[in-house]
Write a protein that holds these residues in place. Structure first.
Motif, PDB file in Angstrom:
ATOM      1  N   GLY A 157      12.474 -30.141  61.920  1.00 55.45           N
ATOM      2  CA  GLY A 157      11.377 -29.177  61.954  1.00 55.45           C
ATOM      3  C   GLY A 157      11.497 -28.146  63.048  1.00 55.45           C
ATOM      4  O   GLY A 157      10.895 -27.073  62.964  1.00 55.45           O
ATOM      5  N   ASP A 158      12.285 -28.444  64.100  1.00 54.29           N
ATOM      6  CA  ASP A 158      12.521 -27.446  65.144  1.00 54.29           C
ATOM      7  C   ASP A 158      13.308 -26.281  64.551  1.00 54.29           C
ATOM      8  O   ASP A 158      14.211 -26.474  63.738  1.00 54.29           O
ATOM      9  CB  ASP A 158      13.307 -28.054  66.302  1.00 54.29           C
ATOM     10  CG  ASP A 158      12.483 -29.039  67.117  1.00 54.29           C
ATOM     11  OD1 ASP A 158      11.250 -29.059  66.959  1.00 54.29           O
ATOM     12  OD2 ASP A 158      13.082 -29.798  67.907  1.00 54.29           O
ATOM     13  N   HIS A 161      15.355 -24.346  58.522  1.00 54.06           N
ATOM     14  CA  HIS A 161      14.625 -23.796  59.671  1.00 54.06           C
ATOM     15  C   HIS A 161      15.510 -22.894  60.530  1.00 54.06           C
ATOM     16  O   HIS A 161      15.380 -22.863  61.757  1.00 54.06           O
ATOM     17  CB  HIS A 161      14.033 -24.927  60.522  1.00 54.06           C
ATOM     18  CG  HIS A 161      13.260 -25.934  59.731  1.00 54.06           C
ATOM     19  ND1 HIS A 161      12.039 -25.648  59.142  1.00 54.06           N
ATOM     20  CD2 HIS A 161      13.539 -27.227  59.399  1.00 54.06           C
ATOM     21  CE1 HIS A 161      11.596 -26.717  58.497  1.00 54.06           C
ATOM     22  NE2 HIS A 161      12.494 -27.672  58.627  1.00 54.06           N
ATOM     23  N   ASN A 187       3.978 -22.345  65.371  1.00 54.24           N
ATOM     24  CA  ASN A 187       3.954 -23.782  65.668  1.00 54.24           C
ATOM     25  C   ASN A 187       2.707 -24.162  66.456  1.00 54.24           C
ATOM     26  O   ASN A 187       2.068 -25.187  66.190  1.00 54.24           O
ATOM     27  CB  ASN A 187       5.193 -24.178  66.477  1.00 54.24           C
ATOM     28  CG  ASN A 187       6.487 -24.049  65.690  1.00 54.24           C
ATOM     29  OD1 ASN A 187       6.497 -24.104  64.464  1.00 54.24           O
ATOM     30  ND2 ASN A 187       7.591 -23.871  66.398  1.00 54.24           N
ATOM     31  N   ARG A 216      -0.384 -23.996  64.223  1.00 54.18           N
ATOM     32  CA  ARG A 216      -0.444 -25.095  63.259  1.00 54.18           C
ATOM     33  C   ARG A 216      -0.465 -26.465  63.924  1.00 54.18           C
ATOM     34  O   ARG A 216      -0.702 -27.471  63.256  1.00 54.18           O
ATOM     35  CB  ARG A 216       0.771 -25.014  62.320  1.00 54.18           C
ATOM     36  CG  ARG A 216       0.770 -23.768  61.447  1.00 54.18           C
ATOM     37  CD  ARG A 216       2.127 -23.559  60.791  1.00 54.18           C
ATOM     38  NE  ARG A 216       2.125 -22.366  59.937  1.00 54.18           N
ATOM     39  CZ  ARG A 216       3.196 -21.660  59.642  1.00 54.18           C
ATOM     40  NH1 ARG A 216       4.383 -22.025  60.126  1.00 54.18           N
ATOM     41  NH2 ARG A 216       3.114 -20.603  58.858  1.00 54.18           N
ATOM     42  N   ASP A 217      -0.173 -26.504  65.230  1.00 56.83           N
ATOM     43  CA  ASP A 217      -0.136 -27.754  65.986  1.00 56.83           C
ATOM     44  C   ASP A 217       0.788 -28.770  65.314  1.00 56.83           C
ATOM     45  O   ASP A 217       0.441 -29.944  65.151  1.00 56.83           O
ATOM     46  CB  ASP A 217      -1.550 -28.333  66.135  1.00 56.83           C
ATOM     47  CG  ASP A 217      -1.611 -29.442  67.185  1.00 56.83           C
ATOM     48  OD1 ASP A 217      -0.752 -29.438  68.097  1.00 56.83           O
ATOM     49  OD2 ASP A 217      -2.495 -30.315  67.084  1.00 56.83           O
ATOM     50  N   ASN A 218       1.992 -28.299  64.941  1.00 60.01           N
ATOM     51  CA  ASN A 218       2.938 -29.165  64.223  1.00 60.01           C
ATOM     52  C   ASN A 218       3.957 -29.841  65.141  1.00 60.01           C
ATOM     53  O   ASN A 218       4.824 -30.574  64.665  1.00 60.01           O
ATOM     54  CB  ASN A 218       3.669 -28.370  63.137  1.00 60.01           C
ATOM     55  CG  ASN A 218       4.411 -27.161  63.692  1.00 60.01           C
ATOM     56  OD1 ASN A 218       4.702 -27.085  64.887  1.00 60.01           O
ATOM     57  ND2 ASN A 218       4.722 -26.196  62.835  1.00 60.01           N
ATOM     58  N   LYS A 219       3.870 -29.592  66.436  1.00 60.39           N
ATOM     59  CA  LYS A 219       4.744 -30.207  67.450  1.00 60.39           C
ATOM     60  C   LYS A 219       6.210 -29.797  67.333  1.00 60.39           C
ATOM     61  O   LYS A 219       7.091 -30.452  67.891  1.00 60.39           O
ATOM     62  CB  LYS A 219       4.644 -31.740  67.414  1.00 60.39           C
ATOM     63  CG  LYS A 219       3.226 -32.275  67.582  1.00 60.39           C
ATOM     64  CD  LYS A 219       2.552 -31.731  68.835  1.00 60.39           C
ATOM     65  CE  LYS A 219       1.127 -32.247  68.946  1.00 60.39           C
ATOM     66  NZ  LYS A 219       0.414 -31.636  70.110  1.00 60.39           N
ATOM     67  N   ASN A 220       6.479 -28.710  66.619  1.00 60.67           N
ATOM     68  CA  ASN A 220       7.838 -28.192  66.533  1.00 60.67           C
ATOM     69  C   ASN A 220       8.084 -27.186  67.651  1.00 60.67           C
ATOM     70  O   ASN A 220       7.159 -26.551  68.155  1.00 60.67           O
ATOM     71  CB  ASN A 220       8.087 -27.527  65.180  1.00 60.67           C
ATOM     72  CG  ASN A 220       8.063 -28.514  64.038  1.00 60.67           C
ATOM     73  OD1 ASN A 220       8.365 -29.691  64.217  1.00 60.67           O
ATOM     74  ND2 ASN A 220       7.688 -28.055  62.855  1.00 60.67           N
ATOM     75  N   ARG A 279       7.468 -29.142  73.887  1.00 64.37           N
ATOM     76  CA  ARG A 279       6.774 -29.886  72.835  1.00 64.37           C
ATOM     77  C   ARG A 279       5.476 -30.508  73.336  1.00 64.37           C
ATOM     78  O   ARG A 279       4.545 -30.736  72.558  1.00 64.37           O
ATOM     79  CB  ARG A 279       7.701 -30.978  72.289  1.00 64.37           C
ATOM     80  CG  ARG A 279       7.367 -31.408  70.864  1.00 64.37           C
ATOM     81  CD  ARG A 279       8.286 -32.523  70.371  1.00 64.37           C
ATOM     82  NE  ARG A 279       9.701 -32.269  70.543  1.00 64.37           N
ATOM     83  CZ  ARG A 279      10.429 -31.500  69.738  1.00 64.37           C
ATOM     84  NH1 ARG A 279       9.862 -30.925  68.693  1.00 64.37           N
ATOM     85  NH2 ARG A 279      11.712 -31.317  69.956  1.00 64.37           N
TER      86      ARG A 279
END
Length: 348
Positions: free
Chosen positions: A86-87, A136, A158, A161-165, A253
């Motif tokens: 996801g990064d 990605h 990121n 969306r708070d997706n931790k990517n 992160r």
């Protein structure tokens, strides 16, 4: 190349505090056998792919610009080893290695270099403009420094969306002097965006040494006025790269904001295929190859520490060459795009 890693941290009041430490091979965590084997295969794939691309350019099969990554392989492979699914990655025009390490098919990368319909950008982007949303990877950008603002935008997404990517945003020592870089730094720190700025300092911006173009040649300090921590890393030692990348990615992160990694690396070829690189001596290049080559460092460990045989390493090289030759064969015989492809992927 003696490399001192200088690290900038914040204290509890937010002020910047300087510490220093070495980033030499003796002081970084050792790799396991599997990690060394992975690093060797991935770096060797990039090296052999770029060598083949250089040959094909000389044969007239690749047109336009072509910037090779030979010598800098440890940077992108080490960063990738520390990243998570996801990064994102985004970089400039020296981008073939970045695409290969994130798992893109060498056939698609090489076909894009030759302008074929099976290329990652359908033959329309060439060497400098390739993308893969699935992996990605967001380019490949020909405008110097353009990817820094875009990478900061990916980090904002990121954060939103708070997706931790985390977005790994790569650029060179030349691009580090662009104004938009500092606008991006300010925004990223102000909003605590999850981005790691990876400055691939290969000593020469096109043909100009960093000492002739940069008032501050320690690029890890470029974020100090924005309170962004930075660190110098031996970019020729993949273990040092992976270790520094792990720290930087964890920092970003966790919500603490951006981090700068200056990778002290070196390109063996010219700036592009049209560059004879007369601004540096052959002795300098030879010395870097003999004393600091990132692939040779791992090769020695595989032989001496892990007791692999020369035959086993030759088998790995043979397999890598087979992959690259298949990519070249595909890219040479794949059809060119239909003229109608000119009218697709256009924003109106």
């Amino acid at each position: 190349m003696a490399v001192a890693a200088r690290k900038t941290r914040r204290n509890d009041t937010g002020a910047a505090k300087k510490t220093s430490k070495k980033s030499t091979g003796a002081q970084v965590p050792a790799f396991t056998k599997d990690e060394d084997l992975y690093a060797y295969r991935e770096m060797l794939l990039i090296r052999r792919f770029e060598e083949k691309a250089g040959q094909m350019y000389g044969m007239g099969l690749i047109g336009g610009f072509c910037h090779l990554y030979i010598g800098q392989e440890a940077v992108v492979v080490g960063m990738h080893m520390a990243s998570q699914d996801g990064d994102q990655q985004i970089t400039g025009y020296r981008d073939h290695g970045h695409m290969l390490v994130c798992g893109l098919d060498p056939k698609g990368v090489m076909a894009e270099l030759t302008g074929r319909q099976g290329g990652l950008s359908k033959g329309k982007g060439g060497s400098m403009h390739m993308f893969s949303k699935e992996k990605h990877f967001y380019g490949g950008h020909g405008i110097v420094g353009a990817q820094v603002s875009l990478g900061t935008g990916l980090a904002f997404a990121n954060h939103y969306r708070d997706n931790k990517n985390v977005c790994m945003t790569y650029f060179g020592d030349g691009a580090a002097n662009q104004g938009q870089v500092y606008e991006s730094f300010n925004m990223a720190e102000l909003w605590k965006l999850p981005v790691v700025y990876v400055i691939e300092n290969n000593r020469y911006a096109m043909g100009t040494a960093v000492t002739r173009a940069s008032a501050q040649t320690d690029f890890s300090r470029r974020g100090l006025s924005f309170n962004i921590p930075g660190e110098q890393v031996d970019g020729m030692d993949i273990r040092a790269v992976r270790e520094a990348a792990s720290r930087a990615l964890a920092f970003a992160r966790s919500g603490k904001g951006p981090y700068i990694l200056e990778m002290l690396t070196y390109r063996y070829r010219g700036h592009s295929m049209s560059d004879p690189a007369k601004y540096r001596s052959k002795d300098e290049v030879t010395r870097m190859r003999e004393e600091h080559d990132p692939i040779e460092q791992v090769r020695r460990r595989l032989l001496e520490t892990w007791k692999l045989s020369e035959e086993e390493l030759k088998a790995i090289d043979s397999k890598v060459r087979e992959i690259v030759n298949e990519a070249a064969e595909f890219a040479t015989h794949d059809a060119e795009p239909d003229p109608s492809e000119l009218y697709t992927d256009i924003l109106r």
